[in-house]
Design a protein around this motif. Sequence first.
Motif, PDB file in Angstrom:
ATOM      1  N   ILE A   1      -3.901 -13.522 -16.564  1.00 45.46           N
ATOM      2  CA  ILE A   1      -3.290 -14.704 -15.966  1.00 45.46           C
ATOM      3  C   ILE A   1      -3.170 -14.520 -14.455  1.00 45.46           C
ATOM      4  O   ILE A   1      -3.093 -13.400 -13.945  1.00 45.46           O
ATOM      5  N   THR A   2      -3.149 -15.622 -13.748  1.00 46.68           N
ATOM      6  CA  THR A   2      -3.023 -15.591 -12.301  1.00 46.68           C
ATOM      7  C   THR A   2      -1.604 -15.174 -11.928  1.00 46.68           C
ATOM      8  O   THR A   2      -0.639 -15.750 -12.449  1.00 46.68           O
ATOM      9  N   PRO A   3      -1.434 -14.203 -11.052  1.00 47.14           N
ATOM     10  CA  PRO A   3      -0.084 -13.798 -10.646  1.00 47.14           C
ATOM     11  C   PRO A   3       0.707 -14.987 -10.102  1.00 47.14           C
ATOM     12  O   PRO A   3       0.186 -15.803  -9.352  1.00 47.14           O
ATOM     13  N   THR A   4       1.968 -15.067 -10.494  1.00 44.24           N
ATOM     14  CA  THR A   4       2.808 -16.178 -10.059  1.00 44.24           C
ATOM     15  C   THR A   4       3.206 -16.003  -8.593  1.00 44.24           C
ATOM     16  O   THR A   4       3.170 -14.908  -8.032  1.00 44.24           O
ATOM     17  N   GLU A   5       3.614 -17.105  -7.985  1.00 41.96           N
ATOM     18  CA  GLU A   5       4.112 -17.061  -6.617  1.00 41.96           C
ATOM     19  C   GLU A   5       5.278 -16.087  -6.511  1.00 41.96           C
ATOM     20  O   GLU A   5       5.404 -15.353  -5.516  1.00 41.96           O
TER      21      GLU A   5
ATOM     22  N   SER B   1       5.978 -13.364  -8.397  1.00 42.17           N
ATOM     23  CA  SER B   1       5.538 -11.974  -8.474  1.00 42.17           C
ATOM     24  C   SER B   1       4.957 -11.511  -7.145  1.00 42.17           C
ATOM     25  O   SER B   1       5.251 -10.404  -6.662  1.00 42.17           O
ATOM     26  N   LEU B   2       4.131 -12.348  -6.539  1.00 40.24           N
ATOM     27  CA  LEU B   2       3.513 -12.003  -5.264  1.00 40.24           C
ATOM     28  C   LEU B   2       4.551 -11.921  -4.146  1.00 40.24           C
ATOM     29  O   LEU B   2       4.514 -11.012  -3.298  1.00 40.24           O
ATOM     30  N   LEU B   3       5.497 -12.872  -4.154  1.00 38.00           N
ATOM     31  CA  LEU B   3       6.536 -12.891  -3.128  1.00 38.00           C
ATOM     32  C   LEU B   3       7.426 -11.651  -3.213  1.00 38.00           C
ATOM     33  O   LEU B   3       7.730 -11.014  -2.190  1.00 38.00           O
ATOM     34  N   MET B   4       7.846 -11.287  -4.434  1.00 36.58           N
ATOM     35  CA  MET B   4       8.720 -10.131  -4.598  1.00 36.58           C
ATOM     36  C   MET B   4       7.999  -8.837  -4.245  1.00 36.58           C
ATOM     37  O   MET B   4       8.593  -7.911  -3.680  1.00 36.58           O
ATOM     38  N   HIS B   5       6.717  -8.752  -4.552  1.00 37.59           N
ATOM     39  CA  HIS B   5       5.944  -7.579  -4.153  1.00 37.59           C
ATOM     40  C   HIS B   5       5.883  -7.485  -2.630  1.00 37.59           C
ATOM     41  O   HIS B   5       6.046  -6.398  -2.043  1.00 37.59           O
ATOM     42  N   GLU B   6       5.682  -8.617  -1.981  1.00 36.84           N
ATOM     43  CA  GLU B   6       5.620  -8.639  -0.521  1.00 36.84           C
ATOM     44  C   GLU B   6       6.954  -8.197   0.080  1.00 36.84           C
ATOM     45  O   GLU B   6       6.998  -7.459   1.087  1.00 36.84           O
ATOM     46  N   GLN B   7       8.063  -8.643  -0.521  1.00 37.56           N
ATOM     47  CA  GLN B   7       9.383  -8.318   0.008  1.00 37.56           C
ATOM     48  C   GLN B   7       9.751  -6.846  -0.177  1.00 37.56           C
ATOM     49  O   GLN B   7      10.439  -6.253   0.652  1.00 37.56           O
ATOM     50  N   TYR B   8       9.291  -6.250  -1.286  1.00 30.14           N
ATOM     51  CA  TYR B   8       9.731  -4.897  -1.620  1.00 30.14           C
ATOM     52  C   TYR B   8       8.735  -3.803  -1.272  1.00 30.14           C
ATOM     53  O   TYR B   8       9.090  -2.611  -1.294  1.00 30.14           O
ATOM     54  N   LYS B   9       7.503  -4.140  -0.945  1.00 27.92           N
ATOM     55  CA  LYS B   9       6.471  -3.114  -0.851  1.00 27.92           C
ATOM     56  C   LYS B   9       6.706  -2.096   0.252  1.00 27.92           C
ATOM     57  O   LYS B   9       6.234  -0.956   0.171  1.00 27.92           O
ATOM     58  N   ASP B  10       7.454  -2.467   1.296  1.00 27.95           N
ATOM     59  CA  ASP B  10       7.703  -1.551   2.403  1.00 27.95           C
ATOM     60  C   ASP B  10       9.101  -0.953   2.364  1.00 27.95           C
ATOM     61  O   ASP B  10       9.517  -0.267   3.317  1.00 27.95           O
ATOM     62  N   LYS B  11       9.849  -1.209   1.263  1.00 24.34           N
ATOM     63  CA  LYS B  11      11.213  -0.689   1.182  1.00 24.34           C
ATOM     64  C   LYS B  11      11.216   0.714   0.583  1.00 24.34           C
ATOM     65  O   LYS B  11      10.344   1.078  -0.162  1.00 24.34           O
TER      66      LYS B  11
END
Length: 270
Positions: free
Chosen positions: A254-258, A260-270
């Motif tokens: 399935i296509t990643p949801t908005e 999922s992508l948003l939360m990955h973007e927010q947390y990836k550098d933490k």
Amino acid sequence: MRDIVRSMMTGVAALLMLGSAQAADGVDAIKQRGTLNVGVKADYKPFGFRDPTGNVVGIEPDLAADIAKRLGVKLELVPVAASNRIEFLQQGKVDLLIATMSDRPERRRVVQAIEPLYYSDYVNILLNKKAGIKDWAELKGKPVCATSGAWYNKDVAKSYGPEIVAFDGSEKPLFAMKQGNCIGYVYDQTFLQGKLLEDEWKTDYDLPLKGVLPSPWMIAVALENTSLQKLLEDTTKDWMKTGFIVAAEKKWGITPTEYSLLMHEQYKDK
């Protein structure tokens, strides 16, 4: 007779206490037991469904497996339904729920939601390609199949004006749609995406409309189960940091949801 009644009452009280204790099993108790019991769906492809061998697989079983791995214990997947999943958690039949459960205020009163919320879905409608529907407004006055009790049925009817024809579960409305009783089936977008992975549906049906009414999902543990709550909060943040959920969505088609992508973007550098 009094002794018998007193004995029965004591036994009932003991069972109630046992059930409460089981429902509140924390991290140490799970490690001592050696097994993590997780409530998941077995009829909701691709989040939880049975493969040809009968095993429950999917996105949420993958999340459960990762939690068990972090705890260093075996995983036991317990199939649940919307009608019994909270009861299973309260009765101690499962340690936690990862079961496509929408975050609703009434649920937060009886279970502990894990923050940040691990997922968010939209409502959408599966339509026959021949219907030619290009906008939600075009559903006004038309019969639309739905699942009885879905929280968004009234919202869809009020906002877009279709005639909601509700059935129990998900298979009955899908069958009714195939029989021509309605022009489409309104339900969770990810479930409908899962249907389009199947040969039975992908040829003649589609999701031509943009999803509406965002619906965050929650992982749940028993109230006051603070040690498991803390572990799951840290685990969810790590999933978002590493993109684990995004990868699971892609793995299961399935296509990643908005979200999922948003939360990955927010947390990836933490």
